[in-house]
Design an enzyme around this catalytic site. Structure first.
Site, PDB file in Angstrom:
ATOM      1  CG  ASP A   1       8.968 -11.761 -18.537  1.00 24.47           C
ATOM      2  OD1 ASP A   1       9.760 -11.356 -17.668  1.00 24.47           O
ATOM      3  OD2 ASP A   1       7.735 -11.614 -18.456  1.00 24.47           O
TER       4      ASP A   1
ATOM      5  CE  LYS B   1      14.396   9.415   9.443  1.00 22.45           C
ATOM      6  NZ  LYS B   1      13.559   8.196   9.382  1.00 22.45           N
TER       7      LYS B   1
ATOM      8  NE  ARG C   1      19.695   2.292  11.694  1.00 20.92           N
ATOM      9  CZ  ARG C   1      20.304   3.411  11.300  1.00 20.92           C
ATOM     10  NH1 ARG C   1      21.397   3.817  11.925  1.00 20.92           N
ATOM     11  NH2 ARG C   1      19.828   4.113  10.292  1.00 20.92           N
TER      12      ARG C   1
ATOM     13  CD  GLU D   1      16.377   3.389   4.972  1.00 19.27           C
ATOM     14  OE1 GLU D   1      15.566   3.196   5.892  1.00 19.27           O
ATOM     15  OE2 GLU D   1      17.562   3.727   5.151  1.00 19.27           O
TER      16      GLU D   1
END
Length: 666
Positions: free
Chosen positions: A35, A113, A134, A168
């Site tokens: 930070d 997956k 998609r 993903e």
């Protein structure tokens, strides 16, 4: 060293730490040290806006909300995969691949997956230029402004002429839990699973919302053989060397005899992962083999998704308790012997209503099978009837409220059983809690424990009573000193006149009316007095004509206003001086005569800060104008606004300086 060299070095240092934290999951400095570096960079950019680079860590959030999500048409379809749940089907997939290629020595890649949202990223001339969802495979939505907020995604990759990757976007379990706590505090429904949370975050029109959701990203494909690779696993390893995040858990397998144990090993390790997976993807490794196999109209012939069944566990149902919500609905909750499930400790699960318990024949004392719906919400799947010993007891919905002892009713056509008492302590406490949440009246310091004390001592019997509390009343409560009492009364007094009308409406808890509908209702209702003066039937007709408010909600509002108890509460609010903050400042205060524009992410929601500025007498501009007095710069400062400031007399301040200027307007 020149200022430019100092700035470039600081940018590269922060980017390197981002890779270690978000990609490699191995930070080497503390959050405080990070930070401090980030704050130093922001100060340099405020003092030298001409230095700001497009790939600066501060430029991940766009300076203003998008008006719509554009459409993106891609040349190469993002195909969906066929799913399978059985080993026999997986064996059949391998057989078809070998038969289609005319050989038995085929190499596959097995990878997790991930339960998220698929994205396609395009880099040109070393910079991220496009990110799309998609969609239907050929046409997706442009979410570049939101993808830029994902710190795992590099904004620039030097020496890359053009590259397209797919992967993903996902949310870690611990981050989703934190998000859901915030949503419940704001009076919003928690996300049911990571996929819903991720999809909703990516489709936000305001990227500052997405930035707060802590999304992450894994690459699982590199498009085009022009990159010079002959196999999928080689391309994944190259992408990782570029600094793009990959899951790093792919396994190269030769035939079914190696796929099956790799599949089992991944399933055994899923609870140890920081993110949720719902199965594995098995792909043919060779690009030449993929071209030879081709695709059907629906999916590629060279890949298949093996879906794991939801993780389940067996435990004892110790008891069924009934909770009462603010609308009076009685909800049965299963108390379970604690069990580990999908990486977390589970000791209770909602049973929804009496009908669900009866249909599944769930009894107190049963051994039960439990799972997490969507990997998040614990649920009882079934009782294990074969293990019953005769001591298990059927559940009966109580005929009186477990909180107040009043009668309960179940209306025809409804699955819910309700407590009819408006003074039920459980209902009162839940109503007051809802009223004080950030998504409603945002009264700091009124937590669950304090609300329980106030209602138990009958100091607060409805939300309007909050505005009649006195300091001497509060000092008699546990853990309540003079300073705490002063702070709470100050927060309540602030809520009395410094909240927008939609917050007041939302806080009332009208069935079917949340924050979105409450904002729409302000077109017809400008202050609490309107709720009393307008004829409920006429108001219902007016609301029905508003886009976004259907007849069921309009009817619900009418029925709520026709109830005398509800009207009494609204009348008490009016008497207590509760009135909405108007859009145009009509009060004198420490900010009178000054105007403000806000850029970047602040510690509070932007709308909340704007309300406080107006309450202190200030004016709020949506963009920097010639007469804008101050630009309040938060995190992820907007480059365009800073550039515009250079040609005006506007002074740049941070949030701390704004707080000092407002003084007692808090």
């Amino acid at each position: 060293m020149t200022v430019r060299e100092q700035y470039d070095g600081l940018v590269e240092t922060i980017r390197a730490h981002d890779v270690r934290y978000y990609v490699e999951d191995f930070p080497i400095i503390s959050d405080q040290e990070y930070d401090a570096l980030y704050s130093q960079l922001r100060r340099m950019e405020l003092e030298h806006p001409e230095l700001i680079r497009k790939d600066s860590p501060t430029q991940r959030v766009a300076p203003a909300p998008m008006s719509d999500l554009g459409k993106v048409t891609r040349k190469i379809r993002m195909e969906s995969l066929d799913n399978t749940y059985e080993m026999d089907d997986l064996a059949e997939f391998v057989r078809r691949v070998e038969e289609g290629l005319g050989e038995s020595d085929v190499t596959y890649v097995l990878e997790p997956k991930i339960d998220g949202v698929s994205l396609e990223l395009t880099y040109r001339a070393g910079s991220l230029v496009l990110a799309s969802t998609r969609g239907d495979g050929l046409t997706g939505e442009d979410v570049t402004h939101n993808a830029r907020t994902i710190r795992a995604i590099p904004l620039a990759i030097p020496d890359i002429r053009e590259m397209i990757v797919r992967g993903e976007a996902y949310i870690r379990r611990e981050d989703l839990a934190a998000i859901n706590v915030e949503r419940e505090d704001d009076g919003e429904e928690p996300f049911a699973n990571p996929r819903n949370a991720c999809a909703g975050s990516l489709r936000q029109l305001d990227p500052t919302v997405t930035a707060r959701r802590r999304l992450r990203f894994f690459v699982w494909d590199l498009l085009g053989r022009e990159n010079g690779f002959s196999s999928h696993h080689e391309s994944l390893e190259w992408v990782a060397r570029l600094g793009l995040p990959t899951h790093g858990r792919h396994v190269v397998c030769h035939g079914l005899e190696e796929i099956v144990p790799a599949l089992h090993a991944l399933r055994e390790s899923r609870s140890k992962l920081a993110y949720d997976i719902d199965g594995a993807v098995i792909k043919v490794d060779s690009y030449a083999h993929r071209e030879a196999l081709g695709s059907t109209a629906k999916a590629p012939r060279w890949a298949v998704a093996f879906k794991y069944a939801a993780e389940r566990a067996v435990t004892r149902l110790i008891d069924i308790e009934v909770q009462v919500g603010r609308t009076g609905v009685l909800t049965p909750v299963a108390r379970l012997a604690a069990v580990r499930l999908a990486g977390t400790r589970v000791s209770q699960a909602s049973l929804h209503n009496e009908d669900v318990i009866r249909e599944r024949d769930i009894r107190i004392g049963d051994l039960v099978e439990v799972q997490k719906a969507g990997e998040i919400i614990p649920q009882v799947v079934r009782p294990m009837i074969e293990h019953r010993t005769g001591v298990q007891e059927p559940f009966k919905m109580p005929t009186s409220c477990p909180s107040c002892g009043s009668s309960v009713v179940r209306l025809e056509g409804e699955a819910a059983t309700r407590c009819v008492s408006r003074t039920c302590p459980a209902r009162v406490k839940a109503s007051i809690r809802h009223f004080t949440l950030r998504g409603a009246m945002d009264i700091e310091g009124l937590g669950v424990k304090l609300i329980e004390q106030l209602t138990a001592k009958k100091m607060v019997l409805d939300v309007a009573d909050l505005f009649t509390l006195r300091k001497e009343d509060l000092l008699g409560l546990d853990r309540m000193g003079e300073k705490s009492a002063d702070n709470l009364l100050s927060a309540i007094d602030e809520a009395r006149t410094q909240r927008a009308m939609w917050r007041i409406i939302n806080g009332l808890g009208i069935p079917g009316v949340g924050a979105v509908v409450a904002k729409l209702m302000t077109c017809c209702v400008s202050d609490p007095g309107d709720l009393l003066e307008r004829d409920p039937a006429v108001l219902m007709d007016d609301l029905s004509r508003q886009h976004g408010i259907g007849p069921m909600i309009a009817t619900s509002v009418r029925q709520w206003l026709e109830d005398q108890d509800n009207r009494d509460v609204v009348a008490k609010l009016v008497t207590a001086g509760v009135c909405p903050l108007t859009e145009v400042a009509s009060v004198r205060g420490p900010l009178s005569g000054s105007s403000f524009c806000i850029t970047g992410t602040l510690s509070r929601p932007r709308a909340r800060v704007q309300e406080r500025i107006r309450a202190a007498g200030g004016e709020v501009h949506s963009s920097v104008k010639k007469d804008t007095t101050f630009l309040v710069a938060g995190e992820n400062v907007g480059h365009r606004k800073l550039e515009k400031v250079r040609s005006t007399a506007t002074r740049v301040i941070d949030e701390a300086e704004l707080e000092r200027m407002m003084g007692d307007a808090r």
